[in-house]
Design a protein around this motif. Structure first.
Motif, PDB file in Angstrom:
ATOM      1  N   THR B 139       0.817  -1.205   0.000  1.00  0.00           N
ATOM      2  CA  THR B 139       0.000   0.000   0.000  1.00  0.00           C
ATOM      3  C   THR B 139       0.854   1.260   0.000  1.00  0.00           C
ATOM      4  OG1 THR B 139      -0.140  -0.156   2.392  1.00  0.00           O
ATOM      5  CG2 THR B 139      -1.965  -1.068   1.158  1.00  0.00           C
ATOM      6  N   GLU B 140       2.110   1.110  -0.355  1.00  0.00           N
ATOM      7  CA  GLU B 140       3.040   2.238  -0.524  1.00  0.00           C
ATOM      8  C   GLU B 140       3.313   2.995   0.767  1.00  0.00           C
ATOM      9  OE1 GLU B 140       0.883   4.234  -3.717  1.00  0.00           O
ATOM     10  OE2 GLU B 140       2.545   3.772  -5.051  1.00  0.00           O
ATOM     11  N   GLN B 141       2.954   2.383   1.925  1.00  0.00           N
ATOM     12  CA  GLN B 141       3.202   3.101   3.179  1.00  0.00           C
ATOM     13  C   GLN B 141       4.701   3.241   3.442  1.00  0.00           C
ATOM     14  OE1 GLN B 141       0.727   2.106   6.610  1.00  0.00           O
ATOM     15  NE2 GLN B 141      -0.550   0.912   5.252  1.00  0.00           N
ATOM     16  N   GLU B 146       9.464   6.877   3.340  1.00  0.00           N
ATOM     17  CA  GLU B 146      10.743   7.311   2.770  1.00  0.00           C
ATOM     18  C   GLU B 146      10.635   8.720   2.218  1.00  0.00           C
ATOM     19  OE1 GLU B 146      12.626   4.836  -0.144  1.00  0.00           O
ATOM     20  OE2 GLU B 146      12.561   3.090   1.171  1.00  0.00           O
ATOM     21  N   MET B 147       9.508   8.982   1.547  1.00  0.00           N
ATOM     22  CA  MET B 147       9.361  10.300   0.955  1.00  0.00           C
ATOM     23  C   MET B 147       9.097  11.370   2.008  1.00  0.00           C
ATOM     24  SD  MET B 147      10.154  10.273  -2.092  1.00  0.00           S
ATOM     25  CE  MET B 147       9.738  11.964  -2.406  1.00  0.00           C
ATOM     26  N   ALA B 149      10.908  11.503   4.455  1.00  0.00           N
ATOM     27  CA  ALA B 149      12.230  11.556   5.070  1.00  0.00           C
ATOM     28  C   ALA B 149      12.269  10.785   6.388  1.00  0.00           C
ATOM     29  CB  ALA B 149      12.695  12.994   5.278  1.00  0.00           C
TER      30      ALA B 149
ATOM     31  N   LYS C  49       9.651   8.577  -8.506  1.00  0.00           N
ATOM     32  CA  LYS C  49      10.527   7.908  -7.541  1.00  0.00           C
ATOM     33  C   LYS C  49      11.986   8.233  -7.813  1.00  0.00           C
ATOM     34  CE  LYS C  49       7.651   4.243  -5.872  1.00  0.00           C
ATOM     35  NZ  LYS C  49       7.499   2.825  -5.585  1.00  0.00           N
ATOM     36  N   GLY C  52      12.491  11.629  -6.367  1.00  0.00           N
ATOM     37  CA  GLY C  52      12.537  11.565  -4.912  1.00  0.00           C
ATOM     38  C   GLY C  52      13.736  10.800  -4.388  1.00  0.00           C
ATOM     39  N   GLN C  54      14.264   7.600  -4.579  1.00  0.00           N
ATOM     40  CA  GLN C  54      13.986   6.241  -4.128  1.00  0.00           C
ATOM     41  C   GLN C  54      14.541   5.217  -5.098  1.00  0.00           C
ATOM     42  OE1 GLN C  54       9.608   6.690  -3.320  1.00  0.00           O
ATOM     43  NE2 GLN C  54      10.229   5.800  -1.390  1.00  0.00           N
ATOM     44  N   ARG C  81      14.275  15.615   1.050  1.00  0.00           N
ATOM     45  CA  ARG C  81      12.931  15.051   0.975  1.00  0.00           C
ATOM     46  C   ARG C  81      11.950  15.775   1.894  1.00  0.00           C
ATOM     47  NH1 ARG C  81      14.122   8.667   1.096  1.00  0.00           N
ATOM     48  NH2 ARG C  81      14.820   8.396  -1.057  1.00  0.00           N
ATOM     49  N   LYS C  82      12.475  16.341   2.966  1.00  0.00           N
ATOM     50  CA  LYS C  82      11.588  17.094   3.852  1.00  0.00           C
ATOM     51  C   LYS C  82      10.959  18.261   3.099  1.00  0.00           C
ATOM     52  CE  LYS C  82      14.299  16.208   7.900  1.00  0.00           C
ATOM     53  NZ  LYS C  82      15.222  16.816   8.860  1.00  0.00           N
ATOM     54  N   MET C  84      10.135  18.022  -0.039  1.00  0.00           N
ATOM     55  CA  MET C  84       9.309  17.488  -1.122  1.00  0.00           C
ATOM     56  C   MET C  84       8.049  16.891  -0.499  1.00  0.00           C
ATOM     57  SD  MET C  84      11.979  15.135  -3.182  1.00  0.00           S
ATOM     58  CE  MET C  84      13.346  15.765  -4.117  1.00  0.00           C
ATOM     59  N   MET C  86       4.898  14.283  -1.413  1.00  0.00           N
ATOM     60  CA  MET C  86       4.492  13.364  -2.475  1.00  0.00           C
ATOM     61  C   MET C  86       3.155  12.740  -2.140  1.00  0.00           C
ATOM     62  SD  MET C  86       6.531  10.614  -4.610  1.00  0.00           S
ATOM     63  CE  MET C  86       5.742   9.378  -5.616  1.00  0.00           C
ATOM     64  N   PHE C  88       0.911   9.674  -3.035  1.00  0.00           N
ATOM     65  CA  PHE C  88       0.907   8.393  -3.728  1.00  0.00           C
ATOM     66  C   PHE C  88      -0.490   8.083  -4.238  1.00  0.00           C
ATOM     67  CE2 PHE C  88       4.711   8.150  -1.287  1.00  0.00           C
ATOM     68  CZ  PHE C  88       5.559   7.383  -2.059  1.00  0.00           C
ATOM     69  N   GLN C  89      -0.497   7.181  -5.227  1.00  0.00           N
ATOM     70  CA  GLN C  89      -1.754   6.828  -5.870  1.00  0.00           C
ATOM     71  C   GLN C  89      -2.775   6.330  -4.850  1.00  0.00           C
ATOM     72  OE1 GLN C  89      -0.878   4.530  -9.278  1.00  0.00           O
ATOM     73  NE2 GLN C  89      -2.996   4.269  -9.860  1.00  0.00           N
ATOM     74  N   SER C  90      -2.318   5.502  -3.931  1.00  0.00           N
ATOM     75  CA  SER C  90      -3.240   4.937  -2.943  1.00  0.00           C
ATOM     76  C   SER C  90      -3.394   5.847  -1.727  1.00  0.00           C
ATOM     77  CB  SER C  90      -2.720   3.589  -2.483  1.00  0.00           C
ATOM     78  OG  SER C  90      -1.447   3.764  -1.906  1.00  0.00           O
ATOM     79  N   ALA C  92      -1.306   6.122   0.567  1.00  0.00           N
ATOM     80  CA  ALA C  92      -0.209   5.645   1.411  1.00  0.00           C
ATOM     81  C   ALA C  92      -0.315   6.174   2.838  1.00  0.00           C
ATOM     82  CB  ALA C  92       1.152   6.006   0.820  1.00  0.00           C
ATOM     83  N   ARG C 154      -1.179  15.846   4.371  1.00  0.00           N
ATOM     84  CA  ARG C 154       0.076  15.371   4.945  1.00  0.00           C
ATOM     85  C   ARG C 154       1.262  15.841   4.099  1.00  0.00           C
ATOM     86  NH1 ARG C 154       1.210   9.011   5.446  1.00  0.00           N
ATOM     87  NH2 ARG C 154       1.449   9.302   3.209  1.00  0.00           N
ATOM     88  N   MET C 164       4.556  16.355  -5.469  1.00  0.00           N
ATOM     89  CA  MET C 164       4.424  15.451  -6.605  1.00  0.00           C
ATOM     90  C   MET C 164       3.128  14.670  -6.448  1.00  0.00           C
ATOM     91  SD  MET C 164       8.291  14.044  -7.086  1.00  0.00           S
ATOM     92  CE  MET C 164       8.799  13.813  -5.396  1.00  0.00           C
ATOM     93  N   ASP C 166       1.018  11.543  -7.804  1.00  0.00           N
ATOM     94  CA  ASP C 166       1.087  10.342  -8.633  1.00  0.00           C
ATOM     95  C   ASP C 166      -0.329   9.888  -8.963  1.00  0.00           C
ATOM     96  OD1 ASP C 166       1.764   8.064  -9.902  1.00  0.00           O
ATOM     97  OD2 ASP C 166       2.473   6.981  -8.131  1.00  0.00           O
TER      98      ASP C 166
END
Lengths: 153, 273, 271
Positions: B139-141, B146-147, B149, C49, C52, C54, C81-82, C84, C86, C88-90, C92, C154, C164, C166
């Motif tokens: 679920t990309e958690q 990571e994103m 940080a 990614k 970012g 990753q 990254r702080k 940035m 992002m 996510f599609q779901s 997350a 968030r 970003m 997605d």
């Protein structure tokens, strides 16, 4: 579930684990007999100690009163020298007590049995027991039995 | 003629394919092993984060340790009872039924406690760890962390790993203790052996460090390895429902095999002199 | 076009034998909404990614705010990254935390604000996406569109320099799609940041984008302002924008002629 209950349950879990360890250490392992180190040390010589080992029990009338702390071979008398540590509360054994190596049950382990004597003087640290009886070696007994049978005929 | 040549070529190609496939899967297995080790180092480094955030560890101790407790207690009780019964029937023929407690206690402390606990742990907590981490990946958690940080190994994996390592010896100790009680119930209450003989026989034969200590070392090793496998399989899984299922299965299978193989190695190291 | 925030040069990336990006150059400005569009499977998510940090490219560089993302040490990368955000599609969202805690998470992680400050910040961010009333819900109780909005709150929690997105519109009903479109636009204008929207929803994306990149088969096919793209003469772009079934991207996956396949023998697969 709130943090408080969570912490409580985890605390209980860890405590239960430690309690289990403690119970195992105290009631089923020989930790209790480790205290024997502050007992007094006496010696005895045997012709044959059989299967006696360091940490084997020393018992009087079947009650454990100490343990074997060292076994060595005495090159002067060509005998086994057994050192045992007796728990301090059992300090009134007469000096003419005898020690024999016995077996618990038919196939059980061997231990030293102390038989109290009649003297007024007591065994103290460093004393040596003079009257000893060696371990029974099954082969010798069987050998004797066969010879005696042969003699009868 | 040409047909035969063609057929020969086909057979040869099929063989080459097979060899190629073998090489590929060997390489894949090796690189997985490599990843697992790099991952372990990352996790061990990540453990330092526990010092600042003990709350994360407590939460995991709950889901890894406390929630495995019931199955451990029930299993321990019955294993101890069965052991006592078996030992009694085996020993009573020799008139040595007083040694029932020695047999029960020694087999629990040395083998059954650590091994069965670890197997149950792999099935109950290990698979749950894998599924949980795998689902977070799917679920990309983990990516999300990571994103933000935040290092997911430090925040998600390390607490679970440490909780596993801590829980295992505690669970094994509880298992053995409950097992001994189960043995006591059967031997003393059911078969009428003498209670004093039960405890004193065990006390005279069981060594604190030799038996209890080595058993605890075993379960610590099992805890380390099973938790490692569980968190790695979760973190390394293919993030689909199918991949997740496979990863969970692998945790249980590899975990159980690792326990049994390690048990032999450790036993050989510890008890052979 | 304002100053460049993200500079991508000669980007190459492949997964196994499949080449995902082959020599991609892009410049993404510091403000405004940049859309990156292309058919499914062209690696749009992969691009985010890569930006970012990753994933690491096989060749080429990605510079964000003057820093080469893939040569940064972990600490510096995390610092970058702080800044940035992002989406996510779901979404997350962390499933074991409430909506409030999810938005508070990055704030708690990276600042030492006291509890009342955190609360104020979180409420403001949630208010910006219209979900202040949902703060006590758990992520499992949210619809897909709401989860994305929470994830947006968030993503902007730490006031990043770029956000970003997605595939923000995928699988949404028309209403929540409209809400998301409006939100992306209004957040971008209010915060004056760089927004990157990766999507294949042509209509919605084109309506808010300031600049558009179209990628396909690993390369940038076309880029320009939305109007330029709409009036493009490229066959490929036309097919993509208008959603035609056949064109430069053929309807049929590459295959030998049908008759050959039908009579290729029983039970035997093509090598």
């Amino acid at each position: 579930m709130n943090t408080r209950t969570l912490e409580l349950l985890v605390g209980l879990f860890v405590a239960a684990g430690l309690a289990a360890l403690f119970m195992l250490a105290m009631s089923v392992s020989n930790l209790a007999s480790f205290g024997g180190d502050d007992g007094y040390v006496i010696k005895a010589r045997f012709d044959n100690i059989g299967g006696l080992k360091v940490r084997s029990p020393v018992a009087a009338s079947g009650v454990r009163i100490g343990r074997v702390s060292d076994i060595s071979y005495d090159l002067e008398g060509f005998e086994a020298l057994v050192t045992m540590s007796i728990d301090p509360q059992y300090n009134v054994f007469p000096i003419d007590s005898s020690a024999s190596i016995l077996t618990s049950g038919l196939l059980g382990e061997q231990y030293i049995g102390l038989e109290p004597g009649a003297e007024e003087e007591f065994l103290v640290a460093g004393s040596e027991i003079d009257i000893t009886q060696s371990a029974l070696v099954l082969e010798e007994i069987i050998g004797q039995f066969i010879y005696s049978k042969a003699d009868e005929e | 003629m040409i047909y035969l040549l063609d057929r020969g070529k086909d057979v040869l190609n099929a063989q080459l394919d097979r060899i190629q496939g073998l090489g590929r899967s060997t390489l894949a297995a090796l690189s997985r092993l490599g990843r697992a080790n790099v991952f372990l180092i990352d996790v061990l480094v990540g453990l330092t984060g526990m010092l600042i955030r003990p709350g994360l560890l407590i939460k995991q101790l709950f889901s890894v340790g406390v929630q495995t407790l019931v199955i451990i207690v029930v299993a321990g009780l019955f294993v101890g009872m069965v052991m006592a019964l078996q030992a009694y029937y085996a020993l009573v023929d020799f008139g040595a039924e007083d040694s029932v407690s020695v047999m029960v206690v020694l087999s629990l402390l040395r083998e059954l406690g650590p091994v069965i606990t670890a197997l149950l742990f792999a099935g109950r907590a290990g698979s749950a760890l894998t599924a949980e981490i795998g689902l977070m990946k799917a679920t990309e958690q983990l990516s999300g962390m990571e994103m933000m940080a935040v290092n997911p190994i430090e925040r998600v994996v390390a607490p679970r790993f440490l909780a596993g390592v801590i829980s295992m010896p505690l669970l094994a100790a509880i298992f053995s203790a409950v097992g001994v009680l189960g043995g006591y119930l059967v031997a003393v209450e059911l078969l009428g052996l003498d209670a004093g003989a039960f405890w004193s026989q065990a006390q005279s034969k069981v060594e604190l460090f030799e038996d209890l200590g080595n058993g605890m070392i075993k379960s610590l090793v099992f805890g380390f390895v099973v938790s490692w496998i569980a968190v790695f399989e979760g973190y390394d899984c293919i993030p689909t429902s199918e991949g997740l299922g496979q990863a969970t299965t692998r945790t249980v299978v590899y975990g159980s095999l690792a326990i049994l193989v390690l048990d032999f190695v450790l036993t050989a190291l510890m008890f052979s002199k | 076009m304002s100053e460049t925030l993200i500079k991508i040069r000669g980007l190459k990336f492949s997964r196994g034998d499949r080449v995902i990006f082959d020599n991609v150059d892009m410049d993404i400005p510091r403000t405004g909404i940049t859309a990156i569009m292309g058919p499914s499977g062209t690696g749009k998510t992969t691009l985010l990614k890569l930006i970012g940090g990753q994933l690491t490219p096989d060749a080429g560089t990605i510079e964000v705010d003057g820093q080469n993302v893939h040569q940064l040490k972990t600490r510096a990368l995390y610092a970058l990254r702080k800044r940035m955000g992002m989406l996510f599609q779901s979404g997350a969202l962390l499933t074991d935390l409430s909506v409030f805690e999810n938005v508070a998470y990055p704030i708690r992680e990276h600042t030492k604000l006291n509890e009342s400050m955190v609360r104020q910040l979180v409420l403001l961010k949630l208010n910006a996406v219209g979900l202040r009333g949902a703060m006590d819900l758990s992520p499992a109780e949210l619809s897909g569109g709401m989860a994305r909005r929470v994830a947006m709150a968030r993503a902007i929690a730490l006031d990043p320099m770029m956000i970003m997105y997605d595939e923000p519109f995928t699988g949404q009903d028309p209403i929540s799609m409209g809400v998301l479109v409006k939100l992306i636009k209004s957040l971008n204008d209010a915060l004056n940041v760089c927004s990157i929207v990766v999507s294949h929803d042509v209509y919605e994306t084109m309506s808010i984008a300031n600049y558009v990149y179209i990628i396909s088969a690993g390369t940038v096919v076309e880029h320009g302002a939305p109007d330029e793209i709409r009036n493009s003469h490229s066959e490929w772009t036309k097919q993509f924008m208008e959603g035609l079934a056949d064109g430069p991207v053929p309807f049929h996956f590459d295959a030998p002629p049908l008759l050959d396949d039908l009579f290729a023998g029983s039970g035997k697969r093509r090598a």
